[in-house]
Design a protein around this motif. Structure first.
Motif, short mmCIF file in Angstrom:
data_model
loop_
_atom_site.label_atom_id
_atom_site.label_comp_id
_atom_site.label_asym_id
_atom_site.label_seq_id
_atom_site.Cartn_x
_atom_site.Cartn_y
_atom_site.Cartn_z
N TRP A 74 -76.67 -51.02 66.12
CA TRP A 74 -77.75 -50.39 67.04
C TRP A 74 -77.46 -49.34 67.59
CZ3 TRP A 74 -78.48 -55.13 71.00
CH2 TRP A 74 -78.99 -56.24 70.58
N THR A 75 -78.40 -48.22 67.59
CA THR A 75 -78.31 -47.08 68.21
C THR A 75 -79.53 -46.78 69.12
OG1 THR A 75 -77.47 -44.59 68.10
CG2 THR A 75 -79.10 -45.92 66.11
N VAL A 76 -79.61 -45.39 69.54
CA VAL A 76 -81.03 -45.19 70.24
C VAL A 76 -81.92 -44.11 69.32
CG1 VAL A 76 -79.98 -45.05 72.54
CG2 VAL A 76 -79.89 -43.14 71.29
N PRO A 77 -83.21 -44.37 69.46
CA PRO A 77 -84.36 -43.63 68.75
C PRO A 77 -84.10 -42.15 69.08
CG PRO A 77 -85.35 -45.46 70.11
CD PRO A 77 -83.97 -45.29 70.55
N ASN A 78 -83.64 -41.74 70.05
CA ASN A 78 -83.89 -40.44 70.73
C ASN A 78 -82.45 -39.67 70.25
OD1 ASN A 78 -84.42 -38.07 71.92
ND2 ASN A 78 -83.37 -38.81 73.75
N THR A 79 -82.40 -39.59 68.98
CA THR A 79 -81.01 -38.87 68.42
C THR A 79 -81.64 -38.51 66.99
OG1 THR A 79 -78.92 -39.38 67.80
CG2 THR A 79 -80.47 -41.00 67.15
N PHE A 80 -80.35 -37.67 66.42
CA PHE A 80 -80.60 -37.13 65.12
C PHE A 80 -80.33 -38.32 63.94
CE2 PHE A 80 -79.21 -34.79 61.16
CZ PHE A 80 -79.91 -34.09 60.85
N VAL A 81 -81.30 -38.16 62.78
CA VAL A 81 -81.23 -39.52 62.01
C VAL A 81 -79.68 -39.71 61.80
CG1 VAL A 81 -83.30 -38.92 61.15
CG2 VAL A 81 -81.48 -37.91 60.21
N ALA A 82 -78.59 -38.90 61.74
CA ALA A 82 -77.35 -39.47 61.16
C ALA A 82 -76.97 -40.53 61.96
CB ALA A 82 -76.35 -38.36 61.22
N SER A 83 -77.34 -40.78 63.27
CA SER A 83 -76.65 -41.69 64.26
C SER A 83 -77.21 -43.18 63.51
CB SER A 83 -77.13 -41.76 65.41
OG SER A 83 -76.68 -40.42 66.04
N ALA A 84 -78.38 -43.20 62.84
CA ALA A 84 -78.60 -44.66 62.16
C ALA A 84 -78.41 -44.54 60.88
CB ALA A 84 -80.07 -44.70 62.38
N ASN A 85 -78.31 -43.34 60.15
CA ASN A 85 -78.14 -43.50 58.74
C ASN A 85 -76.62 -44.04 58.32
OD1 ASN A 85 -80.60 -42.23 58.54
ND2 ASN A 85 -79.91 -40.30 57.89
N CYS A 86 -75.70 -43.70 59.15
CA CYS A 86 -74.41 -44.12 58.86
C CYS A 86 -74.35 -45.43 58.67
CB CYS A 86 -73.34 -43.77 60.17
SG CYS A 86 -73.85 -44.34 61.57
N ALA A 87 -75.09 -46.47 59.45
CA ALA A 87 -75.11 -47.73 59.03
C ALA A 87 -75.78 -48.14 57.58
CB ALA A 87 -76.09 -48.38 60.09
N ARG A 88 -76.80 -47.22 57.20
CA ARG A 88 -77.35 -47.52 56.10
C ARG A 88 -76.54 -47.36 54.85
NH1 ARG A 88 -80.87 -50.89 55.79
NH2 ARG A 88 -82.07 -50.17 54.06
N TYR A 89 -75.68 -46.18 55.21
CA TYR A 89 -74.71 -45.78 54.05
C TYR A 89 -73.83 -47.11 53.80
CZ TYR A 89 -76.02 -40.98 55.35
OH TYR A 89 -76.49 -39.98 55.78
N CYS A 90 -73.76 -47.97 54.63
CA CYS A 90 -72.46 -49.02 54.79
C CYS A 90 -73.28 -50.27 54.23
CB CYS A 90 -71.88 -49.27 55.85
SG CYS A 90 -70.95 -48.01 56.47
#
Length: 386
Positions: A74-90
């Motif tokens: 979980w992270t926030v929507p109000n951020t650069f995409v990298a904060s979420a993408n790191c999960a998808r990389y895994c």
């Protein structure tokens, strides 16, 4: 055009780089560990792992915490995409927690409510990434308390927040998290050109992140498998890693810049103070500053309220740019991006972040913004909104 952010490079910075260029090492030399130690000591953490970007730091932090398939971040929507993408990389799933409308950081109440629901569904996150938006520290004490109750790990995305503090605690101390990540992109507070760092107080996490940034390779004999005695094995790849290393050229620039970090933060706070005073009579919302925190002011985001402004965000944004003011938008909510649309997220999922996106404009904010440049920004806003 006055940019929204920019680097400040001095003669000392240039001279330090020249010294490395004349040395025996351009990469994997002595300067990278020196930079890691300097940042760790500044923040009060035990270990630093320097890499080629904050995105890489987020990725190896997730891997070091064993985030993988069947897991959720979980992270926030109000951020650069990298904060979420790191999960998808895994291979992990991603979900979001809406922002607090005052701080623009992760809403602690919203996080608590979502955790209660997720526990009932058996869908608790393995990792939560709070983002210190614009340099304003999150409520890490409260988030850490929830992590103790619900069992998730914390990676602080402090890409905006080196030099910031809360309750006298430096962001990066990892007192209330497992890992903290900094960015040294040119528009950030200090720069290494490109680059990032992951800080932690856990030796095992630090060692694993160090391996992961270099292909998963170790030279530690205690971790290596036995091979034939007549073969030379001075290193082994023991897991799948990446080429995420920082160079000595980048690290020495970071070391030189770090010497001016506190000076830069003071300058940014003074610029913010001037904006606060000079914009107080305009129909805009200036950034919130918690009384018990010290923002690093990577960004200075104002809001143009939909309900009360005589002009729309789009009009103000367009007229400022036409006036030579290089304003920006931070951020388009991650869940609105086409890639995340395809994962099932939709408009209306996180209303506070979406409303913020419709109102926010980031004004020029960098340590060497001159009073003349700042006055130009202020005068333009008064002309547009008066």
């Amino acid at each position: 055009m006055i940019p929204y952010g920019r680097q400040h490079i001095t003669k000392d910075d240039v001279d330090s780089i020249i010294d490395v260029l004349k040395s025996d090492f351009l990469t994997q030399g002595p300067v990278v560990p020196e930079f890691e130690k300097a940042v760790s000591e500044y923040c009060g953490s035990a270990y630093g792992v320097a890499v080629n970007s904050a995105t890489s730091a987020l990725h190896i932090a997730c891997k070091a915490l064993d985030l993988g398939k069947e897991d959720i971040l979980w992270t926030v929507p109000n951020t650069f995409v990298a904060s979420a993408n790191c999960a998808r990389y895994c291979g992990a799933e991603v979900d979001f927690v809406d922002i607090d409308p005052a701080t623009y950081n992760m809403c602690v109440e919203g996080l608590s409510i979502k955790l209660k629901s997720a526990e009932k569904l058996g869908k608790l996150p393995k990792v939560v990434i709070p983002v210190h938006f614009a340099g304003q520290p999150c409520d890490m004490v409260a988030i850490h308390a929830l992590s103790q109750k619900y069992g998730f790990k914390i990676i602080e995305d402090a890409s905006h927040a080196i030099g910031a503090s809360y309750s006298g605690i430096k962001v990066g101390s990892c007192e209330h998290s497992d890992v903290t990540v900094f960015s040294f992109h040119p528009v950030k507070i200090i720069t290494t050109g490109e680059g990032g760092m992951a800080l932690t107080n856990d030796q095992n996490i630090a060692q694993r992140m160090s391996r992961l940034r270099t292909h998963g390779i170790t030279t530690d004999q205690s971790l290596m498998e036995e091979r034939a005695l007549n073969e030379i094995w001075n290193y082994q790849q023991i897991e799948l890693g990446f080429n995420y290393r920082m160079t000595d050229i980048q690290a020495v620039l970071g070391l030189s810049q770090l010497k001016r970090l506190d000076e830069y933060i003071i300058s940014r706070n003074q610029i913010a103070k001037t904006y606060n005073e000079e914009l107080s009579l305009l129909p805009v919302v200036t950034p919130y500053q918690h009384a018990n925190a010290y923002s690093s002011y990577h960004l200075y985001p104002i809001r143009v309220p939909e309900e009360s402004s005589p002009k729309s965000q789009f009009q103000v944004y367009s007229e400022l740019r036409s006036s030579g003011i290089g304003v920006n938008i931070h951020y388009i909510p991650v869940h609105r991006q086409p890639y995340y649309d395809k994962l099932g997220f939709k408009l209306g999922d996180f209303p506070e972040a979406e409303k913020f996106h419709r109102e926010v404009i980031s004004l020029p904010m960098f340590a060497v913004l001159s009073s003349g440049q700042q006055n130009d920004v202020i005068d333009a806003l008064h002309k547009i909104l008066s």
